[in-house]
Scaffold this motif. Structure first.
Motif, mmCIF file in Angstrom:
data_model
loop_
_atom_site.group_PDB
_atom_site.id
_atom_site.type_symbol
_atom_site.label_atom_id
_atom_site.label_comp_id
_atom_site.label_asym_id
_atom_site.label_seq_id
_atom_site.Cartn_x
_atom_site.Cartn_y
_atom_site.Cartn_z
ATOM 1 N N ASN A 102 -14.371 -2.832 8.303
ATOM 2 C CA ASN A 102 -12.748 -2.018 8.871
ATOM 3 C C ASN A 102 -11.473 -2.880 8.536
ATOM 4 O O ASN A 102 -10.768 -2.814 8.786
ATOM 5 N N GLU A 103 -12.131 -4.325 8.726
ATOM 6 C CA GLU A 103 -10.983 -5.720 8.601
ATOM 7 C C GLU A 103 -10.816 -5.274 6.790
ATOM 8 O O GLU A 103 -9.075 -5.942 7.103
ATOM 9 N N ILE A 104 -11.301 -5.456 6.626
ATOM 10 C CA ILE A 104 -10.800 -6.283 5.085
ATOM 11 C C ILE A 104 -9.663 -4.192 4.563
ATOM 12 O O ILE A 104 -8.291 -4.812 4.347
ATOM 13 N N ALA A 105 -10.225 -3.194 5.260
ATOM 14 C CA ALA A 105 -9.310 -2.478 4.430
ATOM 15 C C ALA A 105 -8.302 -2.254 6.067
ATOM 16 O O ALA A 105 -6.527 -2.055 5.361
ATOM 17 N N LYS A 106 -8.049 -2.989 7.154
ATOM 18 C CA LYS A 106 -7.140 -2.556 7.602
ATOM 19 C C LYS A 106 -5.494 -4.163 7.359
ATOM 20 O O LYS A 106 -4.622 -3.674 7.292
ATOM 21 N N ASN A 107 -6.610 -4.971 6.331
ATOM 22 C CA ASN A 107 -5.716 -6.156 5.913
ATOM 23 C C ASN A 107 -4.855 -5.648 5.220
ATOM 24 O O ASN A 107 -3.796 -5.910 4.545
ATOM 25 N N LYS A 136 -4.224 -2.936 3.746
ATOM 26 C CA LYS A 136 -2.873 -1.813 4.407
ATOM 27 C C LYS A 136 -1.618 -2.420 4.783
ATOM 28 O O LYS A 136 -0.237 -2.173 4.646
ATOM 29 N N TYR A 137 -1.887 -3.449 5.827
ATOM 30 C CA TYR A 137 -0.642 -4.439 6.227
ATOM 31 C C TYR A 137 -0.269 -5.202 5.154
ATOM 32 O O TYR A 137 0.773 -5.480 4.783
ATOM 33 N N SER A 152 5.841 -4.302 6.982
ATOM 34 C CA SER A 152 4.554 -4.920 7.594
ATOM 35 C C SER A 152 4.175 -6.315 7.681
ATOM 36 O O SER A 152 3.639 -7.579 8.430
ATOM 37 N N SER A 153 5.113 -6.373 6.569
ATOM 38 C CA SER A 153 4.165 -7.691 5.157
ATOM 39 C C SER A 153 5.631 -8.704 5.229
ATOM 40 O O SER A 153 5.450 -9.119 4.422
#
Length: 488
Positions: A424-429, A431-432, A438-439
């Motif tokens: 889930n954190e991989i997916a969040k990052n 997308k970020y 956002s980037s």
């Protein structure tokens, strides 16, 4: 009678037989030959076989990897030779790392010496120096034996060089070589800002002192006595570290070592796998919409981590090109991704075994790089102004990640205490990173670092000047050496 003072320098160049080392070594050979050097380039038969066999699949038939470079620049005087590294061509070196390193020490070195003896004998006094990868332990003694200058070539950042250079300090202070090694910050390495133990190279994060560690110790004892050190970095990226090193050894930051004017093309055969061409698919994608995923040419990924990454990318709904070399997990598992991932993402991603990385990441459709933090990949990503998702696997990659994430702020860390974050954190990052808004800060920062590279390599820049100084300093040393020999 030959006037040796008027002859151009002749360097024997020996690359460490891993793609991350071979690529900058090839570019160094071309750069020096373009500056008037004669180069004898020594490659291993294993790397040569892998390059030439795969490039034949890519449509190239050349047996000498410098053939195209000579056609493009007919004046290049590069002689190419191959020797055995002591292991069968098909032997899996990455899964048997200690055996591979032992063979480089005991067998490859003997074969290199045979070539050095032959080249020195054929050219009499015209061979001036031995340029060899710093990780070898024998170049200094070999150069001394045949009356050559020893030039140590470091293919990684100056920060990594100085950490290895001061392994004795790390050990005496309890940060390396102990089961209960200290976990507090390291603040005593000359020229180096405070660094955390988790940011040390993987070899310095293990409690036991192995054969590999002993070889690194010996290699850096050799490097400390080198006549000069060339480094594939940029002065302005690591100014304090480089200034400190220069007080101990003549150290020249000459990076980045890739052809900047024609970045995406390869004028030298250097791919270890057959390349796939994904340009047509990329041409159909929106600008900056595709994530490039690659974990390099050598280190392996645990299958559990690979599946976690796959699930994270699937959850992100981001478009991607994923380079999945056949042995990414092991030689016995050449198709590690589950069918459900391939079917579920086939409308927005492609999976290929290998590619011309520079060609792909310079394509307008690529907007970010999910990387193992190999130094070549980092420099190439900066050149293409791509922010990075960082998942280091081995050796210098953990320290490189620190530079990318903490120092230059051009990437995102995907590890917690060496462990990959959740899917889930991989997916969040993902997308970020791939969202331009956002980037924005990462993208602005990487553009500024790219400007530093641009300025360094242009006429009058630091890398341009350091290469010029290296050549002039080398010629001056050689002239003094020749005059001493004539006087004797």
């Amino acid at each position: 009678m030959v006037d040796h003072l008027q002859q151009k320098p002749h360097a024997i160049l020996v690359s460490y037989p891993l793609q991350g080392h071979v690529i900058p070594s090839i570019q160094l050979a071309i750069k020096l030959a373009s500056s008037g050097f004669t180069i004898t380039f020594i490659n291993t038969q294993s790397i040569h076989h892998q390059i030439t066999s795969k490039n034949q699949q890519n449509g190239h038939q050349e047996e000498d990897i410098f053939t195209e470079a000579r056609r493009a620049s007919p004046g290049l005087d590069i002689r190419y030779m191959t020797v055995s590294d002591g292991l069968p061509v098909g032997f899996d070196r990455s899964l048997n790392h200690d055996q591979f390193m032992a063979s480089l020490l005991h067998v490859f070195s003997a074969h290199v010496e045979e070539v050095v003896l032959k080249v020195v004998g054929e050219n009499e006094n015209n061979v001036s120096c031995l340029i060899a990868d710093t990780f070898f332990v024998w170049p200094g003694s070999l150069a001394k034996k045949y009356g050559l200058l020893y030039i140590s070539f470091w293919t990684e950042p100056a920060m990594v060089f100085t950490l290895y250079y001061h392994m004795d300090l790390l050990r005496s202070n309890g940060h390396f070589g102990y089961i209960d090694a200290r976990e507090d910050s390291i603040d005593y390495i000359p020229g180096l800002p405070r660094i955390e133990p988790k940011d040390l190279m993987s070899y310095l994060q293990t409690p036991e002192v192995s054969v590999t560690h002993q070889l690194i110790f010996k290699a850096f004892r050799d490097a400390k006595n080198a006549d000069m050190v060339l480094c594939n970095t940029v002065q302005e990226l690591e100014p304090q570290v480089i200034s400190s090193i220069q007080k101990r050894v003549p150290f020249y930051a000459i990076g980045p070592l890739f052809p900047t004017l024609d970045f995406s093309s390869n004028n030298v055969a250097m791919s270890l796998w057959a390349e796939s061409d994904c340009s047509r698919w990329l041409d159909s994608q929106e600008q900056g919409s595709v994530l490039y995923v690659s974990f390099g040419s050598y280190a392996h990924v645990r299958k559990t981590d690979l599946l976690k990454i796959a699930n994270g990318i699937a959850l992100s709904n981001v478009k991607f090109v994923w380079v999945m070399r056949p042995d990414i997990v092991s030689s016995d598992d050449d198709d590690p991704l589950p069918d459900e991932f391939k079917k579920g993402t086939q409308d927005r991603g492609i999976i290929i075994q290998w590619c011309n990385q520079k060609q792909v990441i310079s394509h307008p459709a690529i907007g970010g790089f999910f990387t193992h933090c190999g130094w070549n990949s980092i420099l190439e990503s900066i050149w293409c102004e791509l922010p990075m998702l960082c998942f280091p696997l081995l050796t210098d990659q953990f320290t490189n990640r620190k530079l990318v994430v903490d120092d230059w702020k051009i990437g995102v860390d995907l590890c917690v205490m060496k462990n990959l974050v959740t899917e889930n954190e991989i997916a969040k990052n993902v997308k970020y990173l791939m969202n331009e808004e956002s980037s924005r800060e990462l993208r602005t920062a990487v553009k500024e670092i790219r400007k530093i590279l641009d300025k360094a390599i242009e006429s009058g820049g630091s890398s341009w000047g350091n290469m010029t100084n290296y050549i002039n300093d080398l010629k001056l040393i050689l002239e003094k050496k020749i005059k001493r020999n004539i006087d004797v």
